[in-house]
Design an enzyme around this catalytic site. Structure first.
Site, PDB file in Angstrom:
ATOM      1  N   ASP A 454       0.858  -1.176   0.000  1.00 30.00           N
ATOM      2  CA  ASP A 454       0.000   0.000   0.000  1.00 30.00           C
ATOM      3  C   ASP A 454       0.902   1.236   0.000  1.00 30.00           C
ATOM      4  O   ASP A 454       1.627   1.489   0.960  1.00 30.00           O
ATOM      5  CB  ASP A 454      -0.896  -0.019   1.249  1.00 30.00           C
ATOM      6  CG  ASP A 454      -1.941   1.085   1.243  1.00 30.00           C
ATOM      7  OD1 ASP A 454      -1.759   2.085   0.525  1.00 30.00           O
ATOM      8  OD2 ASP A 454      -2.946   0.946   1.978  1.00 30.00           O
ATOM      9  N   HIS A 455       0.842   2.005  -1.088  1.00 27.76           N
ATOM     10  CA  HIS A 455       1.745   3.136  -1.225  1.00 27.76           C
ATOM     11  C   HIS A 455       1.427   4.250  -0.237  1.00 27.76           C
ATOM     12  O   HIS A 455       2.209   5.193  -0.069  1.00 27.76           O
ATOM     13  CB  HIS A 455       1.690   3.683  -2.654  1.00 27.76           C
ATOM     14  CG  HIS A 455       3.041   4.019  -3.214  1.00 27.76           C
ATOM     15  ND1 HIS A 455       3.967   4.748  -2.517  1.00 27.76           N
ATOM     16  CD2 HIS A 455       3.621   3.728  -4.404  1.00 27.76           C
ATOM     17  CE1 HIS A 455       5.058   4.896  -3.250  1.00 27.76           C
ATOM     18  NE2 HIS A 455       4.880   4.276  -4.400  1.00 27.76           N
ATOM     19  N   ARG A 456       0.298   4.160   0.463  1.00 30.99           N
ATOM     20  CA  ARG A 456      -0.023   5.171   1.473  1.00 30.99           C
ATOM     21  C   ARG A 456       0.795   4.982   2.740  1.00 30.99           C
ATOM     22  O   ARG A 456       1.066   5.953   3.461  1.00 30.99           O
ATOM     23  CB  ARG A 456      -1.512   5.115   1.813  1.00 30.99           C
ATOM     24  CG  ARG A 456      -2.448   5.454   0.667  1.00 30.99           C
ATOM     25  CD  ARG A 456      -3.901   5.208   1.052  1.00 30.99           C
ATOM     26  NE  ARG A 456      -4.151   3.802   1.361  1.00 30.99           N
ATOM     27  CZ  ARG A 456      -5.340   3.310   1.724  1.00 30.99           C
ATOM     28  NH1 ARG A 456      -6.381   4.143   1.837  1.00 30.99           N
ATOM     29  NH2 ARG A 456      -5.491   2.024   1.983  1.00 30.99           N
TER      30      ARG A 456
END
Length: 484
Positions: A454-456
């Site tokens: 998850d790039h968040r």
């Protein structure tokens, strides 16, 4: 007088709102004890047996095998408070006949309450007794007395009892999908020999029967080389030669409901793709030393030194060590609060393919276990998954997932994150490949590792560091000694 109580499908937890009836364990007229399992249902999480909180005589069942019921819908009714269970026979409206009160039966309104699976009073289940309704042989003949029998306990293989082609009796098939497929193609399950454990009929057996039926139909159909026979009274008319494309009617598209495990997987994958901005990075690693270390571990244990350590268990232990270094990937995102929640412990999920579909059992507190302990827990959960006995609690609460798709003979993939987790590690097959080792070309055991994250929760540097550490441990297992 007996009191008829209604037992409704209880809330099975984990937010489940419906369940499919797989197999009834009792029939109308059976005597059941408090907390005795009465029906086997399949939810989006697992296949479970539902116990009845009342003791008495079953007077009615609601729902056929293969049908879905929402939580709170009636499952069955039970007549309780009878002096003699054999005097309770079901009426046409599903209620019990009047019975004198007081005696050895369950008291009026007695029961353990609307219990969940595994949370009853713990009272031993009584053997079921079948009560057959009276039949009048002739108007002047006396009615036959009610016969009470005690059937033996069911065999280890789940057997569905129902009507197939007008015949009553047991069928060695547990999956409702297999039964539905057989009904759609008019396959008599009693004529099949199951290839599963203890003769269990699998979907592959039904598919094979469907193919054989199709071949027999095609062979029996008339062709251009075998024209239909004309009678003498029919005039012979010259016909233009035509090319026969096929004798069978056009096939219609098959519609398969997205429910149960397949429906839950579809919902979770769709939500993952729609909510999580994921990215994937991958690397090839030389697993020769890891395989040698595993062989040495298992050789040291000796013939009777305990269970063998699996490759999956070693990879799981490597993941827990990597997550200790990169805790960003052991987290989730609270979208409402716009916060990243880093989780204190590692509950490691691993993907398992079963006849019911893809499931992800969870190894609790994997960060506190060594490779041998993780391997033993993986083996236990895998067996429960194979037999369809995983509870909803064993399929939820994961914080990171390990997906070994190499067992399917593929090298790589881009895993879809198991929502609401933040990452998944995919492992391809380990196979001999040309590899530059110490400056020379050699044949080594190579594996491709893929990390979807998850790039968040982190950027590519963190994800790359995690994956590189995993690859280093695969190539040099001694790296793990620092964290053991």
């Amino acid at each position: 007088m007996a009191q008829v109580l209604e037992f409704k499908l209880p809330d099975l937890g984990e937010g489940l709102t419906e369940a499919e009836i797989v197999r009834w364990l009792v029939e109308v007229g059976d005597v059941v004890a408090i907390d005795q399992p009465v029906v086997e249902v399949e939810t989006a999480k697992a296949m479970v047996e539902v116990p009845c909180p009342y003791g008495g005589v079953v007077t009615a069942r609601f729902g056929e095998e293969g049908s879905e019921l929402p939580v709170g819908a009636p499952l069955l009714t039970v007549a309780v408070g009878a002096t003699d269970a054999s005097s309770a026979s079901p009426g046409d409206d599903g209620t019990a006949a009047d019975e004198p009160s007081g005696g050895s039966g369950s008291g009026s309104g007695s029961g353990s309450g609307n219990v969940l699976v595994g949370y009853g009073t713990g009272a031993p289940a009584a053997r079921r007794r079948r009560i057959r309704p009276e039949r009048n042989i002739a108007p002047a003949a006396p009615a036959a007395p009610a016969v009470v029998s005690a059937p033996s306990r069911p065999a280890p293989v789940a057997v569905a009892v129902g009507e197939v082609n007008g015949q009553q009796g047991p069928v060695a098939v547990v999956s409702p999908l297999v039964r539905r497929l057989a009904r759609q193609h008019e396959i008599d399950l009693r004529g099949l020999t199951g290839s599963g454990p203890e003769g269990l009929i699998l979907r592959a057996d039904v598919d094979s029967a469907i193919r054989q039926t199709g071949q027999a139909t095609e062979a029996a159909a008339p062709t251009a080389a075998q024209p239909a026979t004309r009678t003498a009274a029919e005039p012979v008319v010259a016909e233009t030669p035509t090319v026969q494309v096929g004798a069978a009617a056009p096939a219609t598209a098959e519609r398969i409901p997205l429910r149960g495990v397949r429906g839950a997987v579809a919902d979770k994958l769709s939500r993952s793709r729609s909510e999580i901005p994921d990215a994937t990075c991958w690397v090839d690693a030389d697993a020769t030393e890891l395989m040698a270390a595993r062989a040495a571990m298992n050789a040291a244990s000796g013939p009777s030194g305990g269970p063998k350590v699996s490759v999956l268990a070693l990879l799981a232990r490597i993941c827990t060590a990597a997550l200790a270094r990169y805790p960003e990937l052991n987290s989730t995102v609270d979208t409402a609060a716009r916060e990243i929640v880093r989780l204190p412990g590692v509950h490691l999920g691993f993907a398992a393919q079963t006849e019911r579909g893809l499931v992800v059992p969870v190894v609790r507190d994997a960060h506190t276990r060594n490779a041998e302990s993780i391997g033993a827990e993986i083996a236990r959960l895998t067996e429960l998954a194979r037999t369809g006995k995983l509870s909803p609690a064993q399929l939820t609460g994961g914080t990171f997932t390990l997906n070994n798709y190499g067992v399917f003979g593929v090298d790589g993939s881009t895993p879809i994150i198991n929502h609401p987790e933040a990452a998944m590690l995919g492992v391809g097959r380990i196979m001999p490949k040309p590899w530059v080792h110490h400056g020379e070309l050699a044949v080594r055991q190579v594996v491709q590792l893929s990390l979807t994250f998850d790039h968040r929760v982190c950027d590519g540097g963190t994800a790359g560091g995690f994956l590189r550490y995993v690859a280093d441990c695969v190539e040099q297992p001694a790296v793990l000694l620092r964290t053991l």
